[in-house]
Design an enzyme around this catalytic site. Structure first.
Site, PDB file in Angstrom:
ATOM      1  N   ASP A 137      -9.433  11.994  11.523  1.00  0.00           N
ATOM      2  CA  ASP A 137      -9.216  11.556  10.302  1.00  0.00           C
ATOM      3  C   ASP A 137      -9.789  10.225   9.894  1.00  0.00           C
ATOM      4  O   ASP A 137      -9.447   9.193   9.350  1.00  0.00           O
ATOM      5  CB  ASP A 137      -7.867  11.265   9.775  1.00  0.00           C
ATOM      6  CG  ASP A 137      -7.541  11.474   8.328  1.00  0.00           C
ATOM      7  OD1 ASP A 137      -8.426  11.913   7.554  1.00  0.00           O
ATOM      8  OD2 ASP A 137      -6.598  10.807   7.846  1.00  0.00           O
ATOM      9  N   VAL A 174       3.889   1.229   2.651  1.00  0.00           N
ATOM     10  CA  VAL A 174       3.495   0.140   3.516  1.00  0.00           C
ATOM     11  C   VAL A 174       3.821  -1.180   3.014  1.00  0.00           C
ATOM     12  O   VAL A 174       3.517  -1.503   1.762  1.00  0.00           O
ATOM     13  CB  VAL A 174       1.996   0.183   3.937  1.00  0.00           C
ATOM     14  CG1 VAL A 174       1.757  -0.780   4.842  1.00  0.00           C
ATOM     15  CG2 VAL A 174       1.407   1.411   4.273  1.00  0.00           C
ATOM     16  N   GLY A 203       3.784   7.501   3.999  1.00  0.00           N
ATOM     17  CA  GLY A 203       4.789   6.705   2.939  1.00  0.00           C
ATOM     18  C   GLY A 203       4.214   5.408   2.580  1.00  0.00           C
ATOM     19  O   GLY A 203       3.153   5.048   2.857  1.00  0.00           O
ATOM     20  N   GLY A 263       0.767  -1.313  -0.180  1.00  0.00           N
ATOM     21  CA  GLY A 263       0.140   0.036   0.020  1.00  0.00           C
ATOM     22  C   GLY A 263       0.845   1.226   0.026  1.00  0.00           C
ATOM     23  O   GLY A 263       2.028   1.316   0.224  1.00  0.00           O
ATOM     24  N   GLN A 264       0.230   2.494   0.043  1.00  0.00           N
ATOM     25  CA  GLN A 264       0.960   3.683  -0.139  1.00  0.00           C
ATOM     26  C   GLN A 264      -0.027   4.847   0.385  1.00  0.00           C
ATOM     27  O   GLN A 264      -1.311   4.707   0.140  1.00  0.00           O
ATOM     28  CB  GLN A 264       1.066   4.067  -1.854  1.00  0.00           C
ATOM     29  CG  GLN A 264       1.521   5.475  -1.704  1.00  0.00           C
ATOM     30  CD  GLN A 264       3.113   5.528  -1.271  1.00  0.00           C
ATOM     31  OE1 GLN A 264       4.046   4.379  -1.626  1.00  0.00           O
ATOM     32  NE2 GLN A 264       3.765   6.680  -0.686  1.00  0.00           N
TER      33      GLN A 264
END
Length: 422
Positions: free
Chosen positions: A242, A132, A130, A125-126
């Protein structure tokens, strides 16, 4: 005046003076006693009085207590406390980092992480923080490693926030931080691996799966329990700031957990203007107008996640417009229900959950429910479902018993008829 008269006057004066001195002494002793009695009472109350803090949520099984004095100290608005993590980061060693990051949080070297991630090639992931990576740790367990991008100035601050919070926050509906790495100029966080990915990918990704209504109801309840722990179980309370479907991760058993605490704040700092932060589509309009993020702002974001689960429409795809249109009639939600759920769910349960979502999205933060109230409302929907299932199971069981008895009677009658024929 005679000599006897002088003696009488002198005796009266001496008596008055002695009486005054005795009264003054009694007054001073009484005052001293009351003062020290009050001090002893205050000390005793401070030492024994506690505020019971319940670890809320489905997985809660432990009661915590925080002393009144310590809770006041923790939530005080002094400026040194506000900057404590920043000064600590600059002036303390990695060993102190380990002690402050919480028991059970392991410190890894850069080589450990490099080997575990196959030299940082197994990317899964991204994010804004940053990349993952999936990692096979030295213990043999599977983990997810978030690596702070070298050009991310905001990421370093988020890194500190995540470690400071997740080092002390533990709940079955929060993603668990199991380790970290500060080595060779790199900053990395090691989390438990969530094999089913994010809720966002499950709903909208290329490999999106058809989540059943039962699964969605469990997911929304899991999320509610996680937020309830943050708002009402943590000391001091924590505002996530969030909440979104991308930050809801699911493990192998489809249990949902709240993740990504980089923007989170302890309630002690609530109301301070630190610039608008969050994700477009999920931000509370009241936060935009006031720059003050509260627990009710988290409730607003959670309301959007509720409607994502009902409709499979992303907030960036004008979800609020659909929700506002649906609110115009009691059955309006039926029109925007996810097509994968049509004919495969209890529409009354869907409407009940939508009603909760509408309350979470109320324009006035004060009129939005607390997360505890939201959890109880969702639980009522689930309990109603379970009660119906128990009733159906009971009816089916009774019907099966009747059929079994009829079958036995038919066999017996056939046997008697056979005997009479002989």
């Amino acid at each position: 005046m005679s000599y006897n008269a002088y003696l009488v006057i002198l005796g009266i004066s001496a008596s008055l003076a002695l009486g005054f001195l005795i009264a003054l002494l009694v007054f001073l002793v009484t005052r001293w006693y009351k003062k020290h009695a009050h001090l002893r009472k205050c000390v005793n109350e401070r030492s024994v009085a506690t505020l019971p803090i319940r670890s809320n949520g489905l997985g809660a099984s432990t009661d915590f207590s925080a002393s009144i004095s310590s809770s006041i100290t923790t939530q005080g608005p002094e400026h040194p406390q506000k900057n404590s993590w920043h000064s600590w980061w600059n002036h303390h060693s990695k060993e102190q980092f380990a002690s402050l990051s919480g028991s059970g949080t392991l410190k890894y070297s850069y080589k450990d992480i490099q080997k575990a991630t196959q030299n940082f090639t197994n990317i899964v992931g991204q994010g804004s923080f940053g990349p993952v990576y999936k990692a096979i740790m030295p213990t043999g367990g599977i983990a997810a490693v978030k690596v702070l991008a070298s050009n991310s100035s905001q990421g370093e601050k988020e890194f500190q926030t995540e470690v400071s919070l997740l080092g002390r926050l533990h709940h079955r509906n929060l993603v668990n931080l199991v380790g970290y790495c500060v080595d060779k100029g790199q900053h990395m966080l090691v989390y438990e691996y969530m094999s089913n990915g994010s809720l966002e990918n499950l709903l909208y990704g290329e490999e999106a799966r058809a989540l059943s209504w039962e699964e969605r109801l469990e997911i929304v309840l899991d999320i509610s329990h996680g937020i309830e722990y943050l708002h009402e179980g943590a000391v001091p309370p924590v505002i996530h700031r969030d909440l979104k479907s991308a930050n809801i991760l699911l493990d192998y058993s489809m249990r949902a957990k709240v993740a990504d605490f980089g923007l989170s704040k302890e309630e002690a700092f609530d109301g301070r203007n630190s610039g608008l932060k969050g994700t477009y589509g999920y931000i509370d309009p009241a936060y935009i107008s006031t720059s003050k993020f509260t627990m009710k702002s988290d409730i607003y974001s959670f309301g959007l996640i509720i409607f994502e689960l009902i409709t499979a429409i992303h907030p960036r795809q004008n979800l609020m417009e659909y929700v506002n249109l649906a609110a115009m009639s009691s059955d309006g939600i039926d029109e925007i229900l996810d097509k994968k759920l049509v004919g495969k769910c209890n529409i009354m349960e869907v409407r009940g959950l939508a009603k909760i979502g509408h309350k979470c999205l109320h324009k006035s933060p004060r009129k939005r429910p607390s997360i505890g109230e939201v959890t109880q409302a969702i639980l009522k929907i689930k309990q109603s479902r379970l009660a119906k299932q128990d009733t159906m199971s009971s009816v089916e069981g009774d019907f099966s018993q009747v059929l079994s008895r009829i079958g036995i009677q038919q066999v017996e009658l056939a046997r008697l008829a056979s005997m009479e024929g002989d």
